[in-house]
Enzyme design. Structure first.
Site, PDB file in Angstrom:
ATOM      1  N   PRO A 172       4.554 -11.967   9.432  1.00  0.00           N
ATOM      2  CA  PRO A 172       3.257 -12.521   8.808  1.00  0.00           C
ATOM      3  C   PRO A 172       2.911 -13.729   9.419  1.00  0.00           C
ATOM      4  CG  PRO A 172       5.135 -12.815   7.273  1.00  0.00           C
ATOM      5  CD  PRO A 172       5.586 -11.953   8.282  1.00  0.00           C
ATOM      6  N   HIS A 173       1.515 -13.983   9.728  1.00  0.00           N
ATOM      7  CA  HIS A 173       1.126 -15.343  10.337  1.00  0.00           C
ATOM      8  C   HIS A 173      -0.301 -15.395  10.357  1.00  0.00           C
ATOM      9  CE1 HIS A 173       0.711 -12.128  13.485  1.00  0.00           C
ATOM     10  NE2 HIS A 173      -0.191 -12.677  13.811  1.00  0.00           N
TER      11      HIS A 173
END
Length: 150
Positions: A65-66
């Site tokens: 996730p980013h």
């Protein structure tokens, strides 16, 4: 003074959550405690908006996730390991290795460099096995920094 991309405080070798939202929140709270995120709710909303565009699960048990966010103070990487596996939308199933990449809004291409370096390492079975075998957050943080620091 440069801020280390990942520190021992940003490593959780035994994630408690069993779903994506809980795990990402736990890692985000580590970022906030370390002074890397100023507003956890804003940061989580930005992560979720990015996740809605395209799942961040990669083959081989990886979740990345980013996002870019106004709540992020410095480019940061947090790492968590899950015994049960977390669904990040990868076709081959849940992720046990989760990297949360936080980049400041307007932070240029820094987080893309980290993401690219991380992706290159994650195709190596040895790198993933080292992450799965790690027992010391400080050693893991140092190892990851050496592998993916921009």
């Amino acid at each position: 003074m440069t801020t280390e991309l990942i520190t021992p405080e940003l490593v959780d070798l035994d994630l408690a959550g069993t779903d994506r939202a809980t795990v990402v929140r736990g890692l985000a709270e580590r970022l906030a405690a370390a002074g890397r995120v100023t507003d956890v709710e804003q940061f989580l909303a930005d992560i979720e908006a990015r996740e809605q565009q395209m799942p961040t699960g990669l083959e081989g048990g990886i979740g990345i996730p980013h996002c870019r966010s106004t709540a992020v103070t410095a480019p940061t990487l947090a790492f968590g390991r899950s015994a049960t596996g977390i669904d990040f939308g990868a076709e081959d199933g849940p992720a046990d290795l989760i990297f949360l990449i936080a980049a400041p809004e307007g932070g240029g291409s820094d987080h893309m460099k980290v993401l690219a370096a991380l992706a290159r390492r994650l195709v190596r079975a040895e790198f993933k096995q080292d992450l799965r075998d790690a027992t010391d957050p400080a050693q893991l943080a140092e190892y990851v920094r050496g592998e993916v620091a921009p």
